[in-house]
Scaffold this motif. Structure first.
Motif, PDB file in Angstrom:
ATOM      1  N   TYR A  38       0.875  -1.172   0.000  1.00 29.57           N
ATOM      2  CA  TYR A  38       0.000   0.000   0.000  1.00 29.57           C
ATOM      3  C   TYR A  38       0.906   1.213   0.000  1.00 29.57           C
ATOM      4  O   TYR A  38       1.810   1.322   0.833  1.00 29.57           O
ATOM      5  CB  TYR A  38      -0.883   0.025   1.247  1.00 29.57           C
ATOM      6  CG  TYR A  38      -1.932  -1.049   1.265  1.00 29.57           C
ATOM      7  CD1 TYR A  38      -3.153  -0.866   0.630  1.00 29.57           C
ATOM      8  CD2 TYR A  38      -1.709  -2.249   1.916  1.00 29.57           C
ATOM      9  CE1 TYR A  38      -4.123  -1.857   0.648  1.00 29.57           C
ATOM     10  CE2 TYR A  38      -2.671  -3.242   1.949  1.00 29.57           C
ATOM     11  CZ  TYR A  38      -3.874  -3.034   1.315  1.00 29.57           C
ATOM     12  OH  TYR A  38      -4.840  -4.015   1.338  1.00 29.57           O
ATOM     13  N   SER A  39       0.676   2.116  -0.921  1.00 29.19           N
ATOM     14  CA  SER A  39       1.532   3.292  -1.051  1.00 29.19           C
ATOM     15  C   SER A  39       0.754   4.569  -0.759  1.00 29.19           C
ATOM     16  O   SER A  39      -0.333   4.781  -1.290  1.00 29.19           O
ATOM     17  CB  SER A  39       2.122   3.374  -2.456  1.00 29.19           C
ATOM     18  OG  SER A  39       2.935   4.525  -2.577  1.00 29.19           O
ATOM     19  N   LYS A  40       1.353   5.419   0.052  1.00 26.84           N
ATOM     20  CA  LYS A  40       0.802   6.747   0.330  1.00 26.84           C
ATOM     21  C   LYS A  40       1.692   7.828  -0.267  1.00 26.84           C
ATOM     22  O   LYS A  40       1.496   9.002  -0.013  1.00 26.84           O
ATOM     23  CB  LYS A  40       0.652   6.950   1.829  1.00 26.84           C
ATOM     24  CG  LYS A  40      -0.381   6.021   2.444  1.00 26.84           C
ATOM     25  CD  LYS A  40      -0.558   6.284   3.916  1.00 26.84           C
ATOM     26  CE  LYS A  40      -1.638   5.404   4.501  1.00 26.84           C
ATOM     27  NZ  LYS A  40      -1.867   5.692   5.909  1.00 26.84           N
ATOM     28  N   GLY A  41       2.685   7.408  -1.044  1.00 23.96           N
ATOM     29  CA  GLY A  41       3.623   8.346  -1.641  1.00 23.96           C
ATOM     30  C   GLY A  41       3.095   8.964  -2.923  1.00 23.96           C
ATOM     31  O   GLY A  41       2.038   8.598  -3.438  1.00 23.96           O
ATOM     32  N   GLU A  42       3.859   9.900  -3.425  1.00 24.85           N
ATOM     33  CA  GLU A  42       3.483  10.582  -4.660  1.00 24.85           C
ATOM     34  C   GLU A  42       3.646   9.685  -5.877  1.00 24.85           C
ATOM     35  O   GLU A  42       2.934   9.816  -6.861  1.00 24.85           O
ATOM     36  CB  GLU A  42       4.299  11.869  -4.803  1.00 24.85           C
ATOM     37  CG  GLU A  42       3.975  12.865  -3.697  1.00 24.85           C
ATOM     38  CD  GLU A  42       5.025  13.957  -3.564  1.00 24.85           C
ATOM     39  OE1 GLU A  42       5.962  14.009  -4.389  1.00 24.85           O
ATOM     40  OE2 GLU A  42       4.907  14.745  -2.614  1.00 24.85           O
ATOM     41  N   THR A  44       3.459   5.837  -6.947  1.00 29.13           N
ATOM     42  CA  THR A  44       3.015   4.513  -6.510  1.00 29.13           C
ATOM     43  C   THR A  44       3.756   3.442  -7.302  1.00 29.13           C
ATOM     44  O   THR A  44       3.713   3.448  -8.532  1.00 29.13           O
ATOM     45  CB  THR A  44       1.497   4.369  -6.720  1.00 29.13           C
ATOM     46  OG1 THR A  44       0.837   5.417  -6.013  1.00 29.13           O
ATOM     47  CG2 THR A  44       0.988   3.031  -6.219  1.00 29.13           C
ATOM     48  N   PRO A  45       4.440   2.508  -6.628  1.00 29.91           N
ATOM     49  CA  PRO A  45       5.125   1.430  -7.347  1.00 29.91           C
ATOM     50  C   PRO A  45       4.146   0.575  -8.141  1.00 29.91           C
ATOM     51  O   PRO A  45       2.968   0.457  -7.778  1.00 29.91           O
ATOM     52  CB  PRO A  45       5.762   0.608  -6.221  1.00 29.91           C
ATOM     53  CG  PRO A  45       5.827   1.517  -5.053  1.00 29.91           C
ATOM     54  CD  PRO A  45       4.648   2.437  -5.182  1.00 29.91           C
ATOM     55  N   VAL A  46       4.631  -0.035  -9.183  1.00 26.44           N
ATOM     56  CA  VAL A  46       3.811  -0.916 -10.009  1.00 26.44           C
ATOM     57  C   VAL A  46       3.253  -2.030  -9.127  1.00 26.44           C
ATOM     58  O   VAL A  46       3.977  -2.638  -8.342  1.00 26.44           O
ATOM     59  CB  VAL A  46       4.640  -1.525 -11.164  1.00 26.44           C
ATOM     60  CG1 VAL A  46       3.843  -2.567 -11.917  1.00 26.44           C
ATOM     61  CG2 VAL A  46       5.127  -0.427 -12.087  1.00 26.44           C
ATOM     62  N   GLY A  47       1.960  -2.260  -9.239  1.00 25.89           N
ATOM     63  CA  GLY A  47       1.307  -3.316  -8.480  1.00 25.89           C
ATOM     64  C   GLY A  47       0.863  -2.926  -7.087  1.00 25.89           C
ATOM     65  O   GLY A  47       0.192  -3.700  -6.418  1.00 25.89           O
ATOM     66  N   ALA A  48       1.237  -1.730  -6.645  1.00 33.12           N
ATOM     67  CA  ALA A  48       0.850  -1.283  -5.302  1.00 33.12           C
ATOM     68  C   ALA A  48      -0.559  -0.701  -5.314  1.00 33.12           C
ATOM     69  O   ALA A  48      -1.061  -0.262  -6.347  1.00 33.12           O
ATOM     70  CB  ALA A  48       1.838  -0.239  -4.782  1.00 33.12           C
TER      71      ALA A  48
END
Length: 141
Positions: A38-42, A44-48
C-alpha cells in the motif's frame, strides 16, 4: 489487492510504503508468500495499492484488515516498507526495525511451534531507577 496472489498464499506480507525502495522484497520470494504493498507516496510502485496520505502505517494495516477481513491469509505479516535490517536509528530512512537475533525470514514462518502469533519483545526496564529502552540489544549483548 492481488486477490489471485492471496488466494494461494499461506503468508501475506502487507507493506506500508511512502517513498521506500521495495526492490528488496524479491529476496523473500518463496512459494506461498505474497506481498501486498500500500503506497501513500506521490509515486506509486507498479502493483501497489494507492491510499490517501493520512495516518501512519497503523492506518494502512487497519485498512487492509477491514477491507480484506473475510479473505485474510492464514498468516499475515505487517511491516513498514524499508529494507529489513537491525536497529532503530531515530526514524531515518536507514532504520530497519529488526531486533537482535531476528531475521525477516522469522516472520515469514507461519505458526512457529504451532502458535498462532509471533511477537518479538525488545524492550527492557530497570526498576526502581526507571531506566528503559525500546531496543534491548542497544544496551545488552
Amino acid at each position: 489487492p492481488k486477490k489471485q496472489c492471496r488466494a494461494t498464499a499461506v503468508v501475506e506480507v502487507v507493506l506500508a510504503q511512502y517513498h521506500e525502495d521495495i526492490s528488496w522484497t524479491t529476496e523473500y520470494a518463496a512459494p506461498g508468500v505474497c506481498f501486498t504493498v500500500y503506497s501513500k507516496g506521490e509515486e506509486t510502485p507498479v502493483g501497489a495499492v494507492r491510499l490517501p496520505n493520512v495516518g501512519r502505517e497503523s492506518h494502512t494495516f487497519l485498512h487492509h484488515i477491514v477491507h480484506n477481513y473475510d479473505t485474510l491469509a492464514p498468516w499475515t505479516v505487517f511491516s513498514q516498507a524499508v529494507r529489513p535490517s537491525w536497529g532503530f536509528r531515530g526514524g531515518v530512512s536507514s532504520s530497519g526495525h529488526l531486533s537482535d537475533n531476528v531475521e525477516f525470514w522469522d516472520y515469514l514462518q507461519p505458526f512457529p511451534g504451532r502458535k498462532d502469533s509471533y511477537f518479538v519483545f525488545s524492550a527492557a526496564s530497570h526498576f526502581p531507577s526507571g531506566v528503559q529502552t525500546s531496543r534491548a540489544g542497544i544496551l545488552f549483548k
